[in-house]
Design a protein around this motif. Structure first.
Motif, PDB file in Angstrom:
ATOM      1  N   GLU A  83      -4.647  -4.796  -6.421  1.00 57.50           N
ATOM      2  CA  GLU A  83      -4.708  -4.741  -5.090  1.00 57.50           C
ATOM      3  C   GLU A  83      -5.584  -5.328  -4.259  1.00 57.50           C
ATOM      4  O   GLU A  83      -5.050  -5.524  -2.932  1.00 57.50           O
ATOM      5  CB  GLU A  83      -4.897  -3.083  -5.046  1.00 57.50           C
ATOM      6  N   SER A 143      -3.292  -0.763   6.351  1.00 56.97           N
ATOM      7  CA  SER A 143      -2.524   0.244   5.643  1.00 56.97           C
ATOM      8  C   SER A 143      -2.883  -0.042   3.934  1.00 56.97           C
ATOM      9  O   SER A 143      -3.461   0.898   3.315  1.00 56.97           O
ATOM     10  CB  SER A 143      -1.153   0.050   5.845  1.00 56.97           C
ATOM     11  N   LYS A 147      -5.241   2.804   2.009  1.00 54.95           N
ATOM     12  CA  LYS A 147      -4.819   3.820   0.620  1.00 54.95           C
ATOM     13  C   LYS A 147      -5.977   4.141  -0.183  1.00 54.95           C
ATOM     14  O   LYS A 147      -5.813   5.031  -1.027  1.00 54.95           O
ATOM     15  CB  LYS A 147      -3.817   2.651  -0.119  1.00 54.95           C
TER      16      LYS A 147
END
Length: 156
Positions: A83, A143, A147
């Protein structure tokens, strides 16, 4: 016939190579950092987000509506490597493709996205009100960061 097949094979390799280059995410440098900072009217929340290549995410939120209690909330998270690469790639795209400047919006609500490596600093600043319409790359970046944050502390 053999030459035609060889030429076709070479052509296919070139096309596939070009396609792979255009879809490839930028490779993060060995050392980098991301800073996202927002500010505006006194009653608005202010955010400062810091992230680096280690995956250490630090968010400081200032919410003056909490006064007389402490208006500062500090959050720390660790972002997984896969990520982290996505966030870096999105930050890279965000600073390379800045939103159009809208001179009509001058109410003081601004956001800055700054991506730093050993050799380069890239930064873009813009009015917060244009994020969804004119800065979709930044909206996607937020966004990806959000998360990892609780709903009541989402960065905007």
């Amino acid at each position: 016939m053999k030459r035609a097949a060889t030429a076709l094979l070479i052509f296919a390799c070139v096309v596939l190579g070009l396609h792979a280059q255009t879809n490839e995410q930028p490779k993060p440098p060995a050392e980098w950092s991301l800073l996202i900072k927002s500010w505006g009217a006194p009653w608005e929340k202010k955010f400062e987000v810091q992230l680096d290549q280690s995956g250490s995410l630090e968010v400081v939120e200032e919410d003056k509506s909490k006064i007389p209690n402490d208006p500062i909330t500090k959050l720390t998270r660790t972002i997984p490597a896969n990520e982290l690469r996505q966030i870096y790639a999105q930050a890279f795209v965000s600073v390379q493709n800045p939103p159009k400047s809208n001179e009509e919006l001058r109410d003081g609500t601004w956001m800055t996205v700054k991506l730093t490596s050993r050799t380069k600093v890239s930064m873009v600043s813009f009015h917060i009100g244009v994020i969804q319409e004119e800065a979709p790359n930044v909206a996607k970046l937020l966004s990806l960061v959000n998360k990892h944050l609780p709903a009541e502390h989402q960065v905007y």
